[in-house]
Design a protein around this motif. Structure first.
Motif, PDB file in Angstrom:
ATOM      1  N   TYR A  17     -21.459 -15.718 -14.201  1.00  0.00           N
ATOM      2  CA  TYR A  17     -20.514 -14.596 -14.158  1.00  0.00           C
ATOM      3  C   TYR A  17     -19.388 -14.858 -15.157  1.00  0.00           C
ATOM      4  O   TYR A  17     -18.668 -15.848 -15.034  1.00  0.00           O
ATOM      5  CB  TYR A  17     -19.927 -14.432 -12.764  1.00  0.00           C
ATOM      6  N   TYR A  18     -19.251 -13.954 -16.120  1.00  0.00           N
ATOM      7  CA  TYR A  18     -18.160 -14.063 -17.079  1.00  0.00           C
ATOM      8  C   TYR A  18     -16.957 -13.225 -16.664  1.00  0.00           C
ATOM      9  O   TYR A  18     -15.817 -13.579 -16.965  1.00  0.00           O
ATOM     10  CB  TYR A  18     -18.636 -13.636 -18.471  1.00  0.00           C
ATOM     11  N   ALA A  19     -17.202 -12.119 -15.993  1.00  0.00           N
ATOM     12  CA  ALA A  19     -16.117 -11.242 -15.534  1.00  0.00           C
ATOM     13  C   ALA A  19     -15.695 -11.679 -14.135  1.00  0.00           C
ATOM     14  O   ALA A  19     -16.391 -11.419 -13.158  1.00  0.00           O
ATOM     15  CB  ALA A  19     -16.571  -9.791 -15.529  1.00  0.00           C
ATOM     16  N   ILE A  20     -14.576 -12.362 -14.052  1.00  0.00           N
ATOM     17  CA  ILE A  20     -14.080 -12.877 -12.779  1.00  0.00           C
ATOM     18  C   ILE A  20     -12.602 -12.541 -12.621  1.00  0.00           C
ATOM     19  O   ILE A  20     -11.898 -12.315 -13.608  1.00  0.00           O
ATOM     20  CB  ILE A  20     -14.282 -14.406 -12.661  1.00  0.00           C
ATOM     21  N   THR A  21     -12.136 -12.515 -11.370  1.00  0.00           N
ATOM     22  CA  THR A  21     -10.736 -12.214 -11.099  1.00  0.00           C
ATOM     23  C   THR A  21     -10.048 -13.436 -10.499  1.00  0.00           C
ATOM     24  O   THR A  21     -10.694 -14.435 -10.160  1.00  0.00           O
ATOM     25  CB  THR A  21     -10.605 -11.036 -10.117  1.00  0.00           C
ATOM     26  N   SER A  22      -8.745 -13.317 -10.325  1.00  0.00           N
ATOM     27  CA  SER A  22      -7.965 -14.421  -9.757  1.00  0.00           C
ATOM     28  C   SER A  22      -8.107 -14.520  -8.245  1.00  0.00           C
ATOM     29  O   SER A  22      -7.598 -15.463  -7.634  1.00  0.00           O
ATOM     30  CB  SER A  22      -6.485 -14.256 -10.120  1.00  0.00           C
ATOM     31  N   GLU A  23      -8.806 -13.563  -7.652  1.00  0.00           N
ATOM     32  CA  GLU A  23      -9.021 -13.607  -6.205  1.00  0.00           C
ATOM     33  C   GLU A  23     -10.066 -14.661  -5.845  1.00  0.00           C
ATOM     34  O   GLU A  23     -10.877 -15.065  -6.678  1.00  0.00           O
ATOM     35  CB  GLU A  23      -9.502 -12.244  -5.700  1.00  0.00           C
ATOM     36  N   SER A  24     -10.036 -15.081  -4.588  1.00  0.00           N
ATOM     37  CA  SER A  24     -11.046 -16.001  -4.079  1.00  0.00           C
ATOM     38  C   SER A  24     -11.554 -15.493  -2.743  1.00  0.00           C
ATOM     39  O   SER A  24     -10.801 -14.903  -1.964  1.00  0.00           O
ATOM     40  CB  SER A  24     -10.473 -17.412  -3.904  1.00  0.00           C
ATOM     41  N   THR A  25     -12.810 -15.719  -2.478  1.00  0.00           N
ATOM     42  CA  THR A  25     -13.413 -15.295  -1.220  1.00  0.00           C
ATOM     43  C   THR A  25     -13.209 -16.321  -0.110  1.00  0.00           C
ATOM     44  O   THR A  25     -13.496 -16.039   1.054  1.00  0.00           O
ATOM     45  CB  THR A  25     -14.924 -15.078  -1.409  1.00  0.00           C
ATOM     46  N   ILE A  26     -12.730 -17.496  -0.480  1.00  0.00           N
ATOM     47  CA  ILE A  26     -12.517 -18.583   0.488  1.00  0.00           C
ATOM     48  C   ILE A  26     -11.191 -19.273   0.189  1.00  0.00           C
ATOM     49  O   ILE A  26     -10.668 -19.185  -0.930  1.00  0.00           O
ATOM     50  CB  ILE A  26     -13.660 -19.620   0.437  1.00  0.00           C
ATOM     51  N   PRO A  27     -10.611 -19.981   1.165  1.00  0.00           N
ATOM     52  CA  PRO A  27      -9.354 -20.699   0.930  1.00  0.00           C
ATOM     53  C   PRO A  27      -9.539 -21.824  -0.095  1.00  0.00           C
ATOM     54  O   PRO A  27     -10.643 -22.366  -0.251  1.00  0.00           O
ATOM     55  CB  PRO A  27      -9.008 -21.274   2.311  1.00  0.00           C
ATOM     56  N   ASP A  28      -8.457 -22.179  -0.764  1.00  0.00           N
ATOM     57  CA  ASP A  28      -8.514 -23.280  -1.728  1.00  0.00           C
ATOM     58  C   ASP A  28      -8.957 -24.578  -1.067  1.00  0.00           C
ATOM     59  O   ASP A  28      -9.610 -25.416  -1.699  1.00  0.00           O
ATOM     60  CB  ASP A  28      -7.143 -23.478  -2.383  1.00  0.00           C
ATOM     61  N   SER A  29      -8.609 -24.750   0.205  1.00  0.00           N
ATOM     62  CA  SER A  29      -9.018 -25.968   0.910  1.00  0.00           C
ATOM     63  C   SER A  29     -10.532 -26.072   1.004  1.00  0.00           C
ATOM     64  O   SER A  29     -11.103 -27.165   0.940  1.00  0.00           O
ATOM     65  CB  SER A  29      -8.405 -25.996   2.319  1.00  0.00           C
ATOM     66  N   LYS A  30     -11.209 -24.922   1.131  1.00  0.00           N
ATOM     67  CA  LYS A  30     -12.667 -24.914   1.185  1.00  0.00           C
ATOM     68  C   LYS A  30     -13.257 -25.232  -0.183  1.00  0.00           C
ATOM     69  O   LYS A  30     -14.271 -25.950  -0.281  1.00  0.00           O
ATOM     70  CB  LYS A  30     -13.156 -23.545   1.670  1.00  0.00           C
ATOM     71  N   ILE A  31     -12.632 -24.722  -1.230  1.00  0.00           N
ATOM     72  CA  ILE A  31     -13.093 -25.029  -2.590  1.00  0.00           C
ATOM     73  C   ILE A  31     -12.963 -26.531  -2.843  1.00  0.00           C
ATOM     74  O   ILE A  31     -13.875 -27.172  -3.385  1.00  0.00           O
ATOM     75  CB  ILE A  31     -12.283 -24.242  -3.632  1.00  0.00           C
ATOM     76  N   GLU A  32     -11.844 -27.092  -2.437  1.00  0.00           N
ATOM     77  CA  GLU A  32     -11.620 -28.534  -2.587  1.00  0.00           C
ATOM     78  C   GLU A  32     -12.685 -29.317  -1.825  1.00  0.00           C
ATOM     79  O   GLU A  32     -13.218 -30.321  -2.320  1.00  0.00           O
ATOM     80  CB  GLU A  32     -10.230 -28.881  -2.068  1.00  0.00           C
ATOM     81  N   GLU A  33     -13.009 -28.862  -0.626  1.00  0.00           N
ATOM     82  CA  GLU A  33     -14.029 -29.524   0.184  1.00  0.00           C
ATOM     83  C   GLU A  33     -15.392 -29.478  -0.497  1.00  0.00           C
ATOM     84  O   GLU A  33     -16.140 -30.467  -0.501  1.00  0.00           O
ATOM     85  CB  GLU A  33     -14.112 -28.855   1.554  1.00  0.00           C
ATOM     86  N   ILE A  34     -15.729 -28.332  -1.079  1.00  0.00           N
ATOM     87  CA  ILE A  34     -17.006 -28.177  -1.772  1.00  0.00           C
ATOM     88  C   ILE A  34     -17.135 -29.173  -2.916  1.00  0.00           C
ATOM     89  O   ILE A  34     -18.140 -29.880  -3.056  1.00  0.00           O
ATOM     90  CB  ILE A  34     -17.155 -26.739  -2.301  1.00  0.00           C
ATOM     91  N   VAL A  35     -16.100 -29.244  -3.753  1.00  0.00           N
ATOM     92  CA  VAL A  35     -16.154 -30.132  -4.914  1.00  0.00           C
ATOM     93  C   VAL A  35     -16.194 -31.594  -4.478  1.00  0.00           C
ATOM     94  O   VAL A  35     -16.986 -32.390  -4.996  1.00  0.00           O
ATOM     95  CB  VAL A  35     -14.967 -29.875  -5.859  1.00  0.00           C
ATOM     96  N   ALA A  36     -15.371 -31.948  -3.501  1.00  0.00           N
ATOM     97  CA  ALA A  36     -15.327 -33.336  -3.031  1.00  0.00           C
ATOM     98  C   ALA A  36     -16.664 -33.755  -2.416  1.00  0.00           C
ATOM     99  O   ALA A  36     -17.155 -34.870  -2.656  1.00  0.00           O
ATOM    100  CB  ALA A  36     -14.204 -33.509  -2.015  1.00  0.00           C
ATOM    101  N   THR A  37     -17.261 -32.872  -1.634  1.00  0.00           N
ATOM    102  CA  THR A  37     -18.547 -33.179  -1.008  1.00  0.00           C
ATOM    103  C   THR A  37     -19.639 -33.336  -2.057  1.00  0.00           C
ATOM    104  O   THR A  37     -20.490 -34.233  -1.967  1.00  0.00           O
ATOM    105  CB  THR A  37     -18.938 -32.072  -0.008  1.00  0.00           C
ATOM    106  N   ALA A  38     -19.604 -32.473  -3.066  1.00  0.00           N
ATOM    107  CA  ALA A  38     -20.587 -32.556  -4.143  1.00  0.00           C
ATOM    108  C   ALA A  38     -20.453 -33.868  -4.907  1.00  0.00           C
ATOM    109  O   ALA A  38     -21.451 -34.534  -5.214  1.00  0.00           O
ATOM    110  CB  ALA A  38     -20.429 -31.373  -5.092  1.00  0.00           C
ATOM    111  N   VAL A  39     -19.226 -34.259  -5.219  1.00  0.00           N
ATOM    112  CA  VAL A  39     -18.999 -35.515  -5.932  1.00  0.00           C
ATOM    113  C   VAL A  39     -19.513 -36.696  -5.110  1.00  0.00           C
ATOM    114  O   VAL A  39     -20.138 -37.624  -5.645  1.00  0.00           O
ATOM    115  CB  VAL A  39     -17.500 -35.700  -6.256  1.00  0.00           C
TER     116      VAL A  39
END
Length: 204
Positions: A17-39
């Motif tokens: 996806y190239y067309a994206i907005t500043s909105e998020s569908t999930i809290p930043d804490s969930k995004i942080e959890e996703i990246v940390a778990t993946a690492v």
């Protein structure tokens, strides 16, 4: 839905996806959890765990793309600059960016421990990074976020390391801007699979 069916549903849904907005569908804490778990759980050769990630949100995310645009302005021909600027501003319009690195200290340690394979470890390190990128990308997609994978390294590597005071042993591999999709992903075609991209031998 079986375990593999659910997994492959996520695999099929992952798009660019190239067309994206500043909105998020999930809290930043969930995004942080996703990246940390993946690492933590992404596999790597010899369990090197050489992959590193940095999550940029808010003004820090925008700062990355300001750096990128300023670097590109120095090298992009004037007639191509408007298109380049529009592209970079599109990434900046997103909610955040994940930066992916490979720590060369970990790679060199393995080269020293296993000299027989020393010429292969840099390549295997890139494999580990690719796996991590794919896990993060697919997980973000599963949460309703759109992303793309960019490679403005090594042009911006030095400034990225200095701006966020990261170890000089970290080599920037890719940048993943993400946000709520503002438009559908483009059409995707597939080359033939059977007999060309996938072969089976010994089938009963």
């Amino acid at each position: 839905m079986s375990g593999s069916a659910a997994f492959f549903e996520a695999v099929k849904n992952r798009r660019t996806y190239y067309a994206i907005t500043s909105e998020s569908t999930i809290p930043d804490s969930k995004i942080e959890e996703i990246v940390a778990t993946a690492v933590k759980h992404a596999p790597s050769s010899f369990n090197s765990q050489s992959s590193r990630a940095v999550l940029l949100l808010g003004d820090e995310h925008k700062k990355l793309w300001e750096i990128t645009l300023n670097v590109l302005k120095e090298i992009v021909p004037a007639e191509q600059l408007p298109a380049t600027e529009a592209k970079i501003k599109g990434f900046a319009a997103g909610h955040g960016t994940v930066l992916f690195f490979e720590d060369q200290t970990a790679v060199k340690d393995l080269q020293a421990k296993f000299p027989l394979y020393q010429d292969r470890f840099p390549t295997w390190s890139e494999h580990a990074s690719a796996i991590l990128q794919y896990i993060v990308w697919t997980a973000l997609e599963s949460e309703g976020l759109g992303a793309s994978l960019q490679h403005y390294n090594p042009l911006i590597t030095a400034q990225v390391l200095s701006t966020w005071k990261l170890p000089t042993s970290w080599v920037l591999v890719a940048q993943m801007p993400f946000g709520k999709p503002a438009a559908p992903a483009g059409d995707k075609s597939f080359a033939p699979i059977e007999g060309e991209r996938f072969l089976v031998f010994g089938k009963q």
